[in-house]
Motif scaffolding. Structure first.
Motif, PDB file in Angstrom:
ATOM      1  N   ALA A  21     -30.229   9.877  64.242  1.00 62.35           N
ATOM      2  CA  ALA A  21     -30.345   9.495  62.834  1.00 62.35           C
ATOM      3  C   ALA A  21     -30.886  10.658  61.998  1.00 62.35           C
ATOM      4  O   ALA A  21     -30.407  10.900  60.884  1.00 62.35           O
ATOM      5  CB  ALA A  21     -31.248   8.272  62.697  1.00 62.35           C
ATOM      6  N   GLN A  24     -28.051  13.185  61.621  1.00 61.90           N
ATOM      7  CA  GLN A  24     -27.058  12.705  60.662  1.00 61.90           C
ATOM      8  C   GLN A  24     -27.571  12.830  59.235  1.00 61.90           C
ATOM      9  O   GLN A  24     -26.821  13.191  58.324  1.00 61.90           O
ATOM     10  CB  GLN A  24     -26.694  11.250  60.948  1.00 61.90           C
ATOM     11  N   THR A  25     -28.859  12.557  59.037  1.00 59.40           N
ATOM     12  CA  THR A  25     -29.452  12.691  57.712  1.00 59.40           C
ATOM     13  C   THR A  25     -29.431  14.149  57.256  1.00 59.40           C
ATOM     14  O   THR A  25     -29.078  14.441  56.111  1.00 59.40           O
ATOM     15  CB  THR A  25     -30.907  12.168  57.717  1.00 59.40           C
ATOM     16  N   GLU A  28     -25.925  15.022  56.265  1.00 55.18           N
ATOM     17  CA  GLU A  28     -25.516  14.430  54.993  1.00 55.18           C
ATOM     18  C   GLU A  28     -26.163  15.130  53.805  1.00 55.18           C
ATOM     19  O   GLU A  28     -25.500  15.397  52.801  1.00 55.18           O
ATOM     20  CB  GLU A  28     -25.848  12.936  54.952  1.00 55.18           C
ATOM     21  N   ILE A  29     -27.466  15.462  53.894  1.00 60.89           N
ATOM     22  CA  ILE A  29     -28.097  16.110  52.737  1.00 60.89           C
ATOM     23  C   ILE A  29     -27.628  17.543  52.572  1.00 60.89           C
ATOM     24  O   ILE A  29     -27.699  18.095  51.477  1.00 60.89           O
ATOM     25  CB  ILE A  29     -29.642  16.025  52.777  1.00 60.89           C
ATOM     26  N   MET A  51     -39.944  15.328  55.795  1.00 64.78           N
ATOM     27  CA  MET A  51     -38.905  15.497  54.789  1.00 64.78           C
ATOM     28  C   MET A  51     -39.456  16.394  53.695  1.00 64.78           C
ATOM     29  O   MET A  51     -40.571  16.186  53.234  1.00 64.78           O
ATOM     30  CB  MET A  51     -38.506  14.141  54.207  1.00 64.78           C
ATOM     31  N   ILE A  62     -34.038  11.430  50.324  1.00 64.71           N
ATOM     32  CA  ILE A  62     -33.878  11.767  51.741  1.00 64.71           C
ATOM     33  C   ILE A  62     -34.383  10.608  52.600  1.00 64.71           C
ATOM     34  O   ILE A  62     -33.747  10.230  53.584  1.00 64.71           O
ATOM     35  CB  ILE A  62     -34.631  13.074  52.084  1.00 64.71           C
ATOM     36  N   VAL A  65     -31.783   7.872  52.690  1.00 65.37           N
ATOM     37  CA  VAL A  65     -30.678   8.220  53.592  1.00 65.37           C
ATOM     38  C   VAL A  65     -31.128   8.043  55.043  1.00 65.37           C
ATOM     39  O   VAL A  65     -30.409   7.469  55.863  1.00 65.37           O
ATOM     40  CB  VAL A  65     -30.188   9.667  53.339  1.00 65.37           C
ATOM     41  N   LEU A  66     -32.335   8.510  55.359  1.00 62.86           N
ATOM     42  CA  LEU A  66     -32.864   8.388  56.723  1.00 62.86           C
ATOM     43  C   LEU A  66     -32.982   6.927  57.136  1.00 62.86           C
ATOM     44  O   LEU A  66     -32.592   6.554  58.246  1.00 62.86           O
ATOM     45  CB  LEU A  66     -34.221   9.079  56.828  1.00 62.86           C
ATOM     46  N   GLN A  67     -33.503   6.079  56.244  1.00 60.04           N
ATOM     47  CA  GLN A  67     -33.648   4.665  56.580  1.00 60.04           C
ATOM     48  C   GLN A  67     -32.297   4.009  56.816  1.00 60.04           C
ATOM     49  O   GLN A  67     -32.152   3.198  57.734  1.00 60.04           O
ATOM     50  CB  GLN A  67     -34.411   3.932  55.474  1.00 60.04           C
ATOM     51  N   SER A  68     -31.293   4.366  56.031  1.00 56.66           N
ATOM     52  CA  SER A  68     -29.969   3.783  56.246  1.00 56.66           C
ATOM     53  C   SER A  68     -29.381   4.231  57.580  1.00 56.66           C
ATOM     54  O   SER A  68     -28.753   3.445  58.296  1.00 56.66           O
ATOM     55  CB  SER A  68     -29.028   4.113  55.095  1.00 56.66           C
ATOM     56  N   LYS A  69     -29.591   5.500  57.946  1.00 57.02           N
ATOM     57  CA  LYS A  69     -29.089   6.005  59.231  1.00 57.02           C
ATOM     58  C   LYS A  69     -29.819   5.341  60.396  1.00 57.02           C
ATOM     59  O   LYS A  69     -29.199   4.995  61.408  1.00 57.02           O
ATOM     60  CB  LYS A  69     -29.241   7.524  59.333  1.00 57.02           C
TER      61      LYS A  69
END
Length: 165
Positions: A21, A24-25, A28-29, A51, A62, A65-69
């Motif tokens: 995760a 992936q974060t 994505e960023i 972060m 950020i 995004v991390l929490q969603s991943k």
């Protein structure tokens, strides 16, 4: 059924999924338009996720995004210790450090055993063993009722039920 059945209540993390995760974060960023040229980063080191970005709003983006991943990979968001959820300014960079929580704290374990004692079926015993709770009973149906009770309990830990025998 003269023998006792039991299970353990634990709070464990799948480290590989957390690492995936975070990776992936970071990917994505690095690709998102709103993070171009702002020196944003996320990294996992030991038991903490750090972060960094040039503004508090970007650090919170950020985190989002991390929490969603993490959620998509099946990791409970209760595993992140967000504290006051405010990025701190160090120099010219805002940073947020989120330690990972693993294992049941004594307060959470006591709350679980008290709930089982007060609201659970009669004849169910709960004992604290280190950072886990062992629940035992002669009736497997009572153990199923305790699992259902604990799933509805609001504690500050991600609960898993293992070693069901």
């Amino acid at each position: 059924m003269a023998s006792e059945s039991s299970f353990d209540v634990v709070s464990k993390l799948d480290r590989q999924e957390v690492d995936n995760a975070v990776n992936q974060t970071a990917k994505e960023i690095s690709q998102r338009y709103d993070f171009r040229g702002v020196d944003a980063a996320v990294e996992l080191s030991g038991d903490t996720i750090t972060m960094r970005a040039n503004s508090a709003e970007r650090v919170l983006a950020i985190l989002d995004v991390l929490q969603s991943k993490l959620f998509r990979r099946g990791v409970s968001l209760k595993a992140l210790d967000l504290g006051d959820k405010e990025p701190r300014l160090s120099g010219k960079v805002y940073a947020m450090v989120c330690p990972l929580k693993e294992g049941l704290s004594q307060e959470v374990a006591k709350k679980i055993t008290k709930t089982i004692r007060d609201e659970g079926p009669k004849g169910v015993k709960a004992t604290i063993q280190g950072d886990e709770v062992r629940v035992s009973s002669k009736s497997r149906d009572d153990l199923q009722a305790v699992i259902a009770l604990l799933k509805g309990l609001d504690v500050d830990a991600a609960l898993q039920f293992v070693n069901y025998r």
